[in-house]
Design a protein around this motif. Structure first.
Motif, PDB file in Angstrom:
ATOM      1  N   UNK A  50       0.998  -1.152  -0.030  1.00 14.35           N
ATOM      2  CA  UNK A  50       0.453  -0.076  -0.094  1.00 14.35           C
ATOM      3  C   UNK A  50       0.634   1.773  -0.056  1.00 14.35           C
ATOM      4  N   UNK A  51       2.300   1.203   1.072  1.00 13.89           N
ATOM      5  CA  UNK A  51       2.439   2.450   0.792  1.00 13.89           C
ATOM      6  C   UNK A  51       3.718   2.840  -0.983  1.00 13.89           C
ATOM      7  N   UNK A  52       3.479   2.205  -1.276  1.00 15.09           N
ATOM      8  CA  UNK A  52       4.268   1.822  -2.335  1.00 15.09           C
ATOM      9  C   UNK A  52       3.199   2.227  -3.877  1.00 15.09           C
ATOM     10  N   UNK A  53       2.316   1.764  -3.375  1.00 19.94           N
ATOM     11  CA  UNK A  53       0.989   2.246  -4.409  1.00 19.94           C
ATOM     12  C   UNK A  53       1.143   3.752  -3.488  1.00 19.94           C
ATOM     13  N   UNK A  54       0.488   4.012  -2.808  1.00 19.53           N
ATOM     14  CA  UNK A  54       0.217   5.394  -2.097  1.00 19.53           C
ATOM     15  C   UNK A  54       1.838   6.597  -2.610  1.00 19.53           C
ATOM     16  N   UNK A  55       2.877   6.465  -3.058  1.00 17.71           N
ATOM     17  CA  UNK A  55       4.256   7.142  -3.397  1.00 17.71           C
ATOM     18  C   UNK A  55       3.863   7.431  -4.804  1.00 17.71           C
ATOM     19  N   UNK A  56       3.893   6.187  -5.039  1.00 20.20           N
ATOM     20  CA  UNK A  56       3.104   6.378  -6.738  1.00 20.20           C
ATOM     21  C   UNK A  56       2.135   7.263  -6.956  1.00 20.20           C
ATOM     22  N   UNK A  57       0.800   7.396  -6.121  1.00 12.83           N
ATOM     23  CA  UNK A  57       0.004   8.022  -6.651  1.00 12.83           C
ATOM     24  C   UNK A  57       0.408   9.570  -5.742  1.00 12.83           C
ATOM     25  N   UNK A  58       1.152  10.083  -4.914  1.00  7.62           N
ATOM     26  CA  UNK A  58       1.490  10.654  -4.484  1.00  7.62           C
ATOM     27  C   UNK A  58       0.612  11.955  -3.628  1.00  7.62           C
ATOM     28  N   UNK A  59      -0.666  10.686  -3.293  1.00  5.77           N
ATOM     29  CA  UNK A  59      -1.181  10.450  -2.013  1.00  5.77           C
ATOM     30  C   UNK A  59      -1.166  12.335  -0.707  1.00  5.77           C
ATOM     31  N   UNK A  60      -1.544  11.886  -0.528  1.00  9.81           N
ATOM     32  CA  UNK A  60      -1.771  12.997   1.292  1.00  9.81           C
ATOM     33  C   UNK A  60      -2.716  12.797   1.778  1.00  9.81           C
ATOM     34  N   UNK A  61      -2.248  12.216   2.906  1.00 10.29           N
ATOM     35  CA  UNK A  61      -2.635  11.785   3.940  1.00 10.29           C
ATOM     36  C   UNK A  61      -2.531  12.258   5.321  1.00 10.29           C
ATOM     37  N   UNK A  62      -4.197  12.179   5.419  1.00  5.08           N
ATOM     38  CA  UNK A  62      -4.118  13.302   7.179  1.00  5.08           C
ATOM     39  C   UNK A  62      -5.014  12.863   8.154  1.00  5.08           C
ATOM     40  N   UNK A  63      -4.758  12.856   8.931  1.00  2.00           N
ATOM     41  CA  UNK A  63      -4.911  12.726  10.031  1.00  2.00           C
ATOM     42  C   UNK A  63      -5.783  13.494  11.151  1.00  2.00           C
ATOM     43  N   UNK A  64      -6.292  12.617  11.806  1.00  2.00           N
ATOM     44  CA  UNK A  64      -7.322  13.494  13.357  1.00  2.00           C
ATOM     45  C   UNK A  64      -6.999  13.331  14.029  1.00  2.00           C
ATOM     46  N   UNK A  65      -6.523  13.223  15.301  1.00  2.00           N
ATOM     47  CA  UNK A  65      -5.966  12.678  16.470  1.00  2.00           C
ATOM     48  C   UNK A  65      -6.982  13.388  18.089  1.00  2.00           C
TER      49      UNK A  65
END
Length: 431
Positions: A50-65
């Motif tokens: 999943x990390x490889x795929x997300x790197x290729x997609x250049x995804x921006x991930x946001x989390x709320x804590x």
């Protein structure tokens, strides 16, 4: 900002410096998102995939804590909400435009009704507009959530079932040829075929890395693990050029009727699609072929001598589009003929609120913001802009539905003659 003790952070696509494995923050974010869709926690290999795929997609991930949660009961790295975005393109008929895609939006049930989704969504859409994206898009698991953020439904999809017991007759004679191949052979084929389809089909949205991994069997239907059941074939035209492919898998001997499930079918034109279905209908020991992501107006029934062989199930909404820049989005759309009209848009988020003058000449438009409150020929809220942009239905239908109002000098029939488009938009993938 969120009311304390909630905080929002971008989650880096990172690996542990010592082990090279996906970082704890990334793993916690992904597993929280997967939990929201009732998936099991990811294994170490799945995290890496999943990390490889997300790197290729250049995804921006946001989390709320939520820092108030007891650390002895809850891992502080676990977010209470997830949100991701990445950039692709959307075909709006006359060409492709950049699209800001939103995905993996979850909020834990313990933190509902606290405005988390609203703040994530409104902030992200404002940033996307500032970055120059004319549209945002998503595929919604629940249809009632995103209209309040200005998204409008633009495509529908359904599962097509083809009864293949006995000889399936087609009106057209066979053309070209179909060759069965190993799924791995699609590595250099699938992207090229999809891009040709994407460039030609209104409503199509660009694909993320996961689709290539699914097509080649590296990932299965349920997640990032190999799929040994997957089979594949390609269609070659009379000149030997590959113009389509299909991947499929047998549903098992316990299924009644015995079913072949299409995983992915992409064709650059109608002959390629028709011949791939002809191939599927001739596979032995199969009673039904089931194909998801069929369009609401799928033409296969017209290709068959016996259209009663086709049935449908699971019709549902597909792609939702939020217009972020009216002049840029609608200037890239196609029209019919020439004419002028004014559109007024209401938008609680104030991203596209205002009036716009449309000057259409020979099927292309110049769209200009208009100051003041002059009378408008069309009035709508932001959610109606998506279906209006993509031609998801006619002007008359939108008026009848109460989401579009006509006024001013131009009657609805005149506006329909300019704006209505043939067929319906269609997307063959989600995200």
């Amino acid at each position: 900002m969120f009311d304390r003790p909630l905080r929002t952070e971008e989650v880096p696509l990172a690996r542990d410096a010592d082990t090279g494995a996906a970082s704890g923050g990334y793993a916690a974010w992904l597993n929280t998102g997967w939990e929201g869709f009732h998936q099991q926690p990811a294994t170490a290999d799945q995290l890496e995939q999943m990390l490889q795929a997300h790197e290729i997609d250049a995804r921006v991930l946001t989390g709320v804590y939520d820092d108030s949660l007891p650390a002895d009961l809850v891992d502080p790295l676990l977010p209470v909400a997830t949100y991701a975005s990445f950039a692709k393109t959307l075909n709006i008929g006359a060409g492709l435009v950049p699209a800001h895609l939103v995905t993996l939006v979850t909020v834990r049930p313990t933190h509902r009704r606290r405005g988390i989704l609203r703040r994530l969504m409104t902030g992200d859409l404002a940033r996307a507009k500032a970055a120059g994206f004319p549209v945002a898009a998503l595929t919604a698991s629940e249809a009632t959530i995103y209209g309040r953020f200005g998204f409008g439904r633009v495509t529908e999809q359904q599962t097509l079932h083809l009864d293949v017991r006995g000889e399936v007759g087609f009106h057209a004679a066979p053309v070209g040829s179909v060759v069965q191949v190993a799924p791995s052979a699609l590595a250099g084929i699938a992207p090229r075929v999809f891009e040709a389809f994407h460039a030609s089909r209104r409503g199509s949205v660009g694909r993320q890395e996961a689709y290539l991994r699914h097509a080649t069997g590296r990932w299965g239907q349920e997640g990032p693990d190999p799929d040994p059941k997957l089979r594949a074939a390609v269609y070659r035209d009379d000149a030997g050029e590959i113009q389509g492919y299909v991947t499929y898998a047998f549903d098992g001997w316990d299924a009644k009727p015995l079913t072949l499930n299409v995983r992915d079918l992409v064709a650059t034109g109608d002959p390629a699609r028709r011949e791939l279905f002809r191939f599927l209908s001739r596979i032995d020991l199969i009673e039904r072929v089931s194909h998801p992501y069929a369009a609401a107006n799928d033409p296969l029934g017209w290709a068959l001598e016996d259209p009663a062989r086709i049935s449908y199930s699971g019709r549902q909404h597909g792609l939702w589009v939020r217009v972020l820049d009216v002049p840029a989005a609608f200037a890239a759309r196609e029209y019919r003929g020439s004419g002028n009209f004014t559109l007024r848009v209401s938008d609680p988020q104030s991203l596209v609120a205002g009036s716009y003058a449309f000057e259409i000449r020979d099927g292309r438009a110049t769209v200009t913001p208009v100051a003041g409150d002059a009378p408008a020929d069309l009035c709508c809220g932001a959610p109606a802009l998506g279906p209006l942009l993509l031609g998801a239905c006619g002007v008359g239908e939108l008026v009848s539905a109460g989401v579009l109002e006509t006024s001013g000098a131009a009657p609805a029939a005149t506006l329909a003659a300019l704006l209505d488009l043939p067929g319906v938009p269609h997307a063959i993938n989600g995200f």
